[in-house]
Write a protein that holds these residues in place. Sequence first.
Motif, mmCIF file in Angstrom:
data_model
loop_
_atom_site.group_PDB
_atom_site.id
_atom_site.type_symbol
_atom_site.label_atom_id
_atom_site.label_comp_id
_atom_site.label_asym_id
_atom_site.label_seq_id
_atom_site.Cartn_x
_atom_site.Cartn_y
_atom_site.Cartn_z
ATOM 1 N N GLU A 87 34.460 -81.403 -26.848
ATOM 2 C CA GLU A 87 35.824 -81.861 -26.584
ATOM 3 C C GLU A 87 35.856 -83.346 -26.222
ATOM 4 O OE1 GLU A 87 39.645 -80.871 -23.662
ATOM 5 O OE2 GLU A 87 37.882 -79.556 -23.662
ATOM 6 N N ALA A 88 34.891 -83.775 -25.413
ATOM 7 C CA ALA A 88 34.892 -85.169 -24.938
ATOM 8 C C ALA A 88 34.295 -86.141 -25.938
ATOM 9 C CB ALA A 88 34.134 -85.263 -23.610
ATOM 10 N N HIS A 89 33.300 -85.697 -26.708
ATOM 11 C CA HIS A 89 32.565 -86.602 -27.593
ATOM 12 C C HIS A 89 32.417 -86.015 -28.996
ATOM 13 C CE1 HIS A 89 31.541 -88.846 -23.968
ATOM 14 N NE2 HIS A 89 31.055 -87.733 -23.438
ATOM 15 N N GLY A 90 33.439 -85.325 -29.441
ATOM 16 C CA GLY A 90 33.358 -84.644 -30.726
ATOM 17 C C GLY A 90 33.065 -85.545 -31.898
ATOM 18 N N ASP A 91 33.373 -86.837 -31.757
ATOM 19 C CA ASP A 91 33.134 -87.765 -32.865
ATOM 20 C C ASP A 91 31.651 -88.071 -33.042
ATOM 21 O OD1 ASP A 91 33.265 -89.000 -30.349
ATOM 22 O OD2 ASP A 91 33.714 -90.965 -31.211
ATOM 23 N N VAL A 92 30.842 -87.832 -32.006
ATOM 24 C CA VAL A 92 29.408 -88.132 -32.111
ATOM 25 C C VAL A 92 28.524 -86.909 -31.909
ATOM 26 C CG1 VAL A 92 29.692 -90.538 -31.422
ATOM 27 C CG2 VAL A 92 29.206 -88.812 -29.674
ATOM 28 N N VAL A 93 29.064 -85.798 -31.438
ATOM 29 C CA VAL A 93 28.265 -84.591 -31.262
ATOM 30 C C VAL A 93 28.131 -83.899 -32.614
ATOM 31 C CG1 VAL A 93 28.076 -82.340 -30.139
ATOM 32 C CG2 VAL A 93 28.960 -84.295 -28.867
ATOM 33 N N ARG A 94 26.952 -83.995 -33.198
ATOM 34 C CA ARG A 94 26.730 -83.438 -34.530
ATOM 35 C C ARG A 94 26.635 -81.920 -34.504
ATOM 36 N NH1 ARG A 94 24.253 -86.665 -38.299
ATOM 37 N NH2 ARG A 94 24.518 -84.856 -39.679
ATOM 38 N N ALA A 95 26.097 -81.362 -33.426
ATOM 39 C CA ALA A 95 25.978 -79.910 -33.321
ATOM 40 C C ALA A 95 25.524 -79.538 -31.926
ATOM 41 C CB ALA A 95 24.985 -79.362 -34.352
ATOM 42 N N VAL A 96 25.862 -78.310 -31.539
ATOM 43 C CA VAL A 96 25.334 -77.692 -30.324
ATOM 44 C C VAL A 96 24.624 -76.407 -30.754
ATOM 45 C CG1 VAL A 96 25.901 -76.560 -28.145
ATOM 46 C CG2 VAL A 96 27.140 -78.630 -28.840
ATOM 47 N N PHE A 97 23.386 -76.243 -30.315
ATOM 48 C CA PHE A 97 22.615 -75.037 -30.618
ATOM 49 C C PHE A 97 22.395 -74.264 -29.326
ATOM 50 C CE2 PHE A 97 21.457 -78.050 -33.955
ATOM 51 C CZ PHE A 97 21.692 -77.279 -35.092
ATOM 52 N N ILE A 98 22.757 -72.991 -29.329
ATOM 53 C CA ILE A 98 22.599 -72.135 -28.155
ATOM 54 C C ILE A 98 21.597 -71.026 -28.471
ATOM 55 C CG2 ILE A 98 23.754 -70.506 -26.610
ATOM 56 C CD1 ILE A 98 24.567 -73.387 -26.095
ATOM 57 N N HIS A 99 20.470 -71.063 -27.776
ATOM 58 C CA HIS A 99 19.451 -70.022 -27.910
ATOM 59 C C HIS A 99 19.931 -68.790 -27.145
ATOM 60 C CE1 HIS A 99 15.427 -68.309 -26.473
ATOM 61 N NE2 HIS A 99 15.524 -68.005 -27.753
ATOM 62 N N ASP A 100 20.187 -67.703 -27.863
ATOM 63 C CA ASP A 100 20.809 -66.530 -27.257
ATOM 64 C C ASP A 100 19.792 -65.693 -26.495
ATOM 65 O OD1 ASP A 100 22.629 -64.628 -26.524
ATOM 66 O OD2 ASP A 100 22.709 -63.644 -28.488
ATOM 67 N N VAL A 101 20.032 -65.507 -25.188
ATOM 68 C CA VAL A 101 19.147 -64.688 -24.359
ATOM 69 C C VAL A 101 19.894 -63.514 -23.740
ATOM 70 C CG1 VAL A 101 17.580 -66.590 -23.827
ATOM 71 C CG2 VAL A 101 19.550 -66.169 -22.341
ATOM 72 N N VAL A 102 21.177 -63.336 -24.123
ATOM 73 C CA VAL A 102 21.973 -62.241 -23.538
ATOM 74 C C VAL A 102 22.605 -61.355 -24.611
ATOM 75 C CG1 VAL A 102 22.438 -63.515 -21.412
ATOM 76 C CG2 VAL A 102 24.033 -63.704 -23.341
#
Length: 389
Positions: A297-312
Motif C-alpha cells: 500500500e505504501a510503496h506499491g510502485d517499487v514493491v515487485r512482490a511479497v513472498f509468504i512462506h506458509d507455515v499455518v
Amino acid sequence: MPSTLDLLTALIDGSTSRSEEREVLDILRSAPAAELDEAMEKLDTVELFDSVDNRLIGRDHRDDLVQLLAYERRDDLGLHAQASIIRGMQEGHTDEVMEAAIRDILLSHAGNDLSHLKNTINLAKGRHDLEGLVFSDVDDEGIREEILAHFAASSSLDGERQAKALSDIDDTALAKIHEDRYPKGSVIPGVLEFYEALDLGPRDEPISRGDLTFVTARPSDALGLMKGHSRETLTTAGLADMSIMTGSIFNLATHDSMAAKKVENIDHYAKLYPEYDLVFIGDSGQGDIAVGEAIVEAHGDVVRAVFIHDVVAMAPAEREKLAAKNIWVVDTYVGAAAKAHELGLVSPAGVKRVIAETNRLLDEMAWETPEQEQTIRSLVQRDAAAAGL
C-alpha cells in the motif's frame, strides 16, 4: 621501510600520547595517495578515531583527523576507504563535526558510485549499517533530511532497476516457531539459493551484489549483541553478505507491534535505496502478511512482490485474495523461485539452481519422521513440475 598501514597500526595500538596523535596526523597528511587509500581501507578506523582524542585544553586532534580524511584528502580515497572512514566515525558517540563530515562524504557522490558506497556501508560487520547510520547515529534531523534528499535526487543505477530482498528470519529462513515440517533450527531447504537467485536477477548479470537485508523484530541492546548473534547464526547457515535491521524490545508484545516495527524499517529502507525495487520474504506465522499488505500500500510502485512462506496451512481462498495484491503464498522455495521467474525477478537458471539445491538438502536433512520427509518431498516435486523448466 614500513608502509603507511604498518606505521599507523603501530601508533594507534594501545594508549596514544598527544605527540603520537600529531605523528598520526602527519603520516596521514603526507602519505602517497595509493598508500593512504590502502591504509584507510584496511586499518581499524574505529580504533583510529578512538586513539586520536579531542581535549578540553589544547588542539582538538580528532577534529583535525575528520577534516583531513573527510575533506583534505577525500579525493585520494576510494569508495571502500571512504566507507571505512564513515564506519570509524559511526562507532560510539558521533558528534556534530562527524555528522557533518558523514553528510559531506555522502553528498560528494552520485549515481553508481553513491549506490556502491551505500552498499559498502550497509554490509559492514557489526550493528552499524546504513539504516543505523542515517536513522540512529546521525542525530541532527536537518543533516538526516539533507542526506535523504540527496539519496532521492542522486541515487541511480545504470541499466534496469534491480531488486533488493528484505527477509524475515524465523520460520522464513530458519525453522524455529510454527514451522514443524522440518527439524527445528534447520535452514529451510532452498531459501539460500532463492536469495542468491534474487540477488543475481533475471539475467544472472547483476549490477551490484549483497542485496539481501534481514528485517527482524528481535530486540537489540545498546552494544548490538543480539544483532551480532543473528549475523553469526545466519553466516553459519551460509549467508556471508547481508545486513540486519532489528526491532526493539517494546515491539515484541504482539504480532501487530512486531509487524509495525518491520514496516517502519522497510519504510526507512525505501528512503535509503530509492534506486532499487523491493522484494519482501516472510512467513504466515507472525504478522508478515500484514507487513506485506502495508508495504504494498505504501510503496506499491517499487514493491515487485511479497513472498509468504506458509507455515499455518492457509486456505486456497485466502491465498487467492492475497495474490490479487501481489502477495504470493508459497509452500516451498521452489514454488517461490518459479513465481519470481514469472514476475521477471530471477532467471530460468536461477530456478533450476533452487530446485537442485533444495533436493540436495532434502537428501541431507536429518528428518524426524518418514512422514515429515514425504510431506515436503511431495510439495517440492509438485512445485518443480509446475515450474516447467
